[in-house]
Design a protein around this motif. Structure first.
Motif, PDB file in Angstrom:
ATOM      1  N   ARG A 198       2.356 -17.820   0.664  1.00  9.80           N
ATOM      2  CA  ARG A 198       1.786 -17.135   1.817  1.00  9.80           C
ATOM      3  C   ARG A 198       2.832 -16.912   2.896  1.00  9.80           C
ATOM      4  N   CYS A 199       3.537 -17.977   3.269  1.00 11.67           N
ATOM      5  CA  CYS A 199       4.509 -17.882   4.364  1.00 11.67           C
ATOM      6  C   CYS A 199       5.669 -16.963   3.997  1.00 11.67           C
ATOM      7  N   MET A 200       6.121 -17.064   2.751  1.00  8.30           N
ATOM      8  CA  MET A 200       7.269 -16.260   2.351  1.00  8.30           C
ATOM      9  C   MET A 200       6.933 -14.767   2.379  1.00  8.30           C
ATOM     10  N   PHE A 201       5.773 -14.380   1.819  1.00  8.26           N
ATOM     11  CA  PHE A 201       5.411 -12.959   1.803  1.00  8.26           C
ATOM     12  C   PHE A 201       5.072 -12.459   3.208  1.00  8.26           C
ATOM     13  N   HIS A 202       4.492 -13.321   4.022  1.00  2.70           N
ATOM     14  CA  HIS A 202       4.220 -12.919   5.399  1.00  2.70           C
ATOM     15  C   HIS A 202       5.523 -12.688   6.157  1.00  2.70           C
ATOM     16  N   GLN A 203       6.536 -13.500   5.868  1.00  3.34           N
ATOM     17  CA  GLN A 203       7.836 -13.360   6.534  1.00  3.34           C
ATOM     18  C   GLN A 203       8.599 -12.128   6.046  1.00  3.34           C
ATOM     19  N   LEU A 204       8.574 -11.876   4.723  1.00  2.27           N
ATOM     20  CA  LEU A 204       9.426 -10.832   4.151  1.00  2.27           C
ATOM     21  C   LEU A 204       8.701  -9.509   3.893  1.00  2.27           C
ATOM     22  N   ALA A 205       7.389  -9.452   4.159  1.00  5.13           N
ATOM     23  CA  ALA A 205       6.655  -8.206   3.925  1.00  5.13           C
ATOM     24  C   ALA A 205       7.219  -7.031   4.711  1.00  5.13           C
ATOM     25  N   PRO A 206       7.585  -7.206   5.975  1.00  3.06           N
ATOM     26  CA  PRO A 206       8.178  -6.067   6.700  1.00  3.06           C
ATOM     27  C   PRO A 206       9.505  -5.602   6.122  1.00  3.06           C
ATOM     28  N   ASN A 207      10.170  -6.434   5.332  1.00  3.34           N
ATOM     29  CA  ASN A 207      11.452  -6.063   4.730  1.00  3.34           C
ATOM     30  C   ASN A 207      11.293  -5.370   3.372  1.00  3.34           C
ATOM     31  N   GLY A 208      10.063  -5.068   2.987  1.00  6.43           N
ATOM     32  CA  GLY A 208       9.840  -4.328   1.739  1.00  6.43           C
ATOM     33  C   GLY A 208       9.900  -5.173   0.484  1.00  6.43           C
ATOM     34  N   ILE A 209       9.495  -6.457   0.582  1.00  7.85           N
ATOM     35  CA  ILE A 209       9.558  -7.310  -0.602  1.00  7.85           C
ATOM     36  C   ILE A 209       8.516  -6.912  -1.644  1.00  7.85           C
ATOM     37  N   LEU A 210       7.356  -6.400  -1.193  1.00  4.31           N
ATOM     38  CA  LEU A 210       6.291  -6.085  -2.144  1.00  4.31           C
ATOM     39  C   LEU A 210       6.660  -4.934  -3.090  1.00  4.31           C
ATOM     40  N   PRO A 211       7.146  -3.777  -2.603  1.00  5.62           N
ATOM     41  CA  PRO A 211       7.569  -2.733  -3.545  1.00  5.62           C
ATOM     42  C   PRO A 211       8.686  -3.194  -4.478  1.00  5.62           C
ATOM     43  N   GLN A 212       9.601  -4.010  -3.941  1.00  8.33           N
ATOM     44  CA  GLN A 212      10.699  -4.486  -4.771  1.00  8.33           C
ATOM     45  C   GLN A 212      10.200  -5.438  -5.862  1.00  8.33           C
ATOM     46  N   LEU A 213       9.276  -6.319  -5.475  1.00  4.28           N
ATOM     47  CA  LEU A 213       8.727  -7.269  -6.449  1.00  4.28           C
ATOM     48  C   LEU A 213       7.978  -6.550  -7.565  1.00  4.28           C
ATOM     49  N   PHE A 214       7.149  -5.587  -7.231  1.00  3.20           N
ATOM     50  CA  PHE A 214       6.308  -4.937  -8.239  1.00  3.20           C
ATOM     51  C   PHE A 214       7.096  -3.990  -9.142  1.00  3.20           C
ATOM     52  N   GLN A 215       8.301  -3.637  -8.756  1.00  2.11           N
ATOM     53  CA  GLN A 215       9.155  -2.842  -9.635  1.00  2.11           C
ATOM     54  C   GLN A 215      10.008  -3.707 -10.547  1.00  2.11           C
ATOM     55  N   SER A 216       9.936  -5.027 -10.368  1.00  2.00           N
ATOM     56  CA  SER A 216      10.747  -5.954 -11.157  1.00  2.00           C
ATOM     57  C   SER A 216      10.044  -6.300 -12.459  1.00  2.00           C
ATOM     58  N   ASN A 217      10.826  -6.768 -13.410  1.00  2.00           N
ATOM     59  CA  ASN A 217      10.290  -7.220 -14.690  1.00  2.00           C
ATOM     60  C   ASN A 217       9.921  -8.695 -14.547  1.00  2.00           C
TER      61      ASN A 217
END
Length: 611
Positions: A80-99
């Protein structure tokens, strides 16, 4: 790296809850203070912590149950804390494009964020789509397939049917995303993830927002059917949810209509469908009307047994095109045209068996629809086959009438084959009798035109040359059809015994009308004797394999035909094939091997002294 004891240097394989929880806290501080150093290892860190977050200490512990202080609770808080911290940096699109190698990670992430107010799982999905749509172009090729598969897995873990203020926004984001999608997807690849995403979106409670997605859904579905591979179960579930989710008929039938139109476009040679996809679409329609295709290399048993039992209304969309299906199965050139069309756009993989499976499947659809629409007055069969009760008269037997009769007999043969295939697969659970038994005498008139006109018309074309084969093949199918009707539950206002007797008598009456024409055909010359003889033997063997009751009762009728041409036929068959080296002995064994005693037949075949 392996951790060792500071005292004895033994490799440590187990850790207590406190040690693991403390390690997760250390990782959290590392990412918080040095995100640039943690970035290369971030995916591995998330998957490792995700495995801890999905662990359960007790067998009855639910996924959403948090035990204060245990390592699973600490790991979920880390995510929770990590995604809340890094969400503005575009971690979600990067994560979902990963294998992502850990198949349960996205499910764990969704359950961890589901009740997190600062960044809920639905809000994370919205941020993901926003990040993908803000790019100039979507990632192409395999990266896009990974992304779709990850999105589908994540959405399947979300409570899609729960109310949320973000669903309308998410639907708008998906409208943009799905519109761009077909241009970046690779061809000839599995595209089940696209269908899984559509299935999830159809579960959203806000119907108005979902209705705006129907057009992008249809375009994506058409692309998947034409250029990709898919699972039939997902297609059935998708169309079933669409039928269930909406109230207006136009919206309810939207996705099923797309599938049916793709099938019809392929049958008209206007759409390049792979042979596998084409048969899956036929099975899609069959599943809705209550039948299924026979097992083959394409349609396997487990594919049909795992289909969801939901209404797709595919037959409602197909009903107005039954006449076109009948024209397709009646035309002897359609399969050749279809195969040539498919070779121009894609390589067919099952060329030898594809044509037969396709036509039988379409015949099953037409046979079931006609059978359900017949009722007592046979309205459906008269509407689709208006010529059935109006055979050509004996005074009008020219080339036009001859070719029309051949075409009609071919069409009826496929319909009977579809009916018999359905009965064989379902063992009489659902009756399928498209052709009424009282039409037997009129059908015999069509067959008589072919038998009488064959000597004169057989040299005209290939279709005319094959007419005798089509005639005997139909006679075989009609005989088995009458026996199947006798064994099936009666749909008439008669008891079962009366209906069974009527069906058997219909078969006998049919042969009593056709046999004189066969004798007349054999009277022309030795060539006709040879041709008819081979067809008769093939017919008798086929009926014997089916333990045909009608076949046993027909022996006295066929004896004059056999005896009158015995000498000629012996000389022909001995030279023709080793299979018919001694036709007399072959005929005797054929008759006696039939279950005469079991059938209780009164006729007895007695060989002559010379035999």
């Amino acid at each position: 790296m392996s951790d060792r004891c500071r005292d004895c240097a033994a490799v440590l394989e187990e850790y207590d809850e406190d040690t693991l929880a403390l390690a997760v806290v250390v990782l959290s501080m590392f990412i918080h203070l040095s995100p640039d150093l943690a970035a290369p290892m971030l995916l591995d860190i998330m998957q490792s912590v995700g495995r801890l977050a999905s662990s359960a200490n007790f067998s009855g512990q639910a996924e959403s149950m948090l035990i204060p202080g245990n390592v699973a609770g600490v790991a979920k808080q880390f995510l929770r804390c990590m995604f809340h911290q890094l969400a503005p940096n575009g971690i979600l699109p990067q994560l979902f494009q990963s294998n992502i190698k850990d198949g349960s990670f996205l499910r764990t992430l969704a359950s961890s964020l589901i009740d997190f107010n600062e960044l809920s799982s639905v809000a994370a999905l919205n941020m993901l789509l926003e990040g993908l749509n803000n790019k100039k172009s979507l990632p192409a090729g395999g990266t896009m397939l990974h992304c779709l598969d990850n999105i589908a897995t994540f959405m399947e873990a979300l409570p899609m049917d729960s109310p949320s203020n973000l669903w309308t926004t998410i639907c708008n984001q998906f409208q943009t995303f799905l519109t761009k999608l077909p241009s970046v997807l690779p061809l000839k690849c599995p595209m089940d993830s696209s269908l899984r995403i559509i299935i999830c979106l159809l579960k959203i409670p806000t119907t108005n927002a979902t209705r705006s997605l129907l057009e992008p859904f249809s375009k994506l579905l058409s692309f998947v059917i034409q250029y990709g591979s898919f699972s039939l179960s997902y297609l059935v579930e998708l169309c079933g949810l669409c039928y269930k989710a909406f109230n207006k008929e136009r919206d309810k039938f939207y996705m099923s209509r797309v599938v049916v139109l793709e099938l019809l476009q392929a049958l008209k040679f206007k759409s390049p469908l792979p042979d596998t996809n084409l048969l899956l679409l036929v099975q899609f329609v069959c599943a809705d009307i209550g039948t299924r295709l026979a097992e083959s290399t394409i349609i396997q048993k487990h594919m049909i047994s795992t289909l969801p039992g939901c209404t797709t209304a595919a037959m409602e969309c197909m009903r107005q095109y039954i006449s076109e299906l009948l024209d397709f199965i009646a035309d002897m050139h359609t399969l050749t045209k279809l195969k040539n069309h498919m070779k121009a756009c894609c390589q067919p993989l099952h060329e030898d068996t594809f044509g037969g499976n396709l036509k039988v499947g379409l015949a099953q659809v037409a046979a079931m629809e006609i059978s359900k629409g017949n009722h007592r007055d046979n309205k459906a069969v008269v509407r689709y086959l208006p010529w059935l009760y109006h055979p050509p008269s004996t005074m009008q037997q020219g080339p036009k009438e001859f070719i029309e009769c051949v075409s009609h007999i071919r069409q009826l043969s496929w319909l009977l084959l579809g009916s018999l295939t359905h009965c064989a697969l379902h063992q009489g659970s659902i009756s399928c009798m498209p052709i009424p038994l009282d039409a037997g005498s009129h059908i015999a008139d069509h067959l008589i035109v072919i038998l009488i006109g064959f000597p004169e018309q057989s040299k005209t074309s290939v279709l005319h040359m094959c007419s005798l084969f089509h005639a005997f093949m139909f006679a075989q199918l009609w005989t088995i059809y009458c026996e199947q009707a006798a064994a099936a539950p009666s749909l008439q206002n008669q008891n079962q015994t009366e209906f069974s007797s009527s069906a058997i008598l219909t078969g006998l009456e049919f042969w009593s009308r056709v046999t004189p024409s066969i004798l007349q055909l054999m009277a022309h010359n030795k060539v006709m004797v040879e041709m008819v003889c081979l067809h008769v033997i093939s017919l008798m063997e086929a009926l014997q394999e089916c333990n045909s009751t009608i076949f046993v009762k027909l022996i006295p009728m066929w004896l004059p035909m056999i005896q009158s041409n015995l000498k000629v036929r012996d000389s022909v068959l001995i030279n023709k094939s080793a299979l018919f080296h001694n036709f007399k002995l072959h005929l005797i064994s054929l008759c006696f091997s039939t279950s005469i005693c079991q059938l209780g037949c009164s006729c007895v075949f007695r060989p002559s002294k010379t035999g």
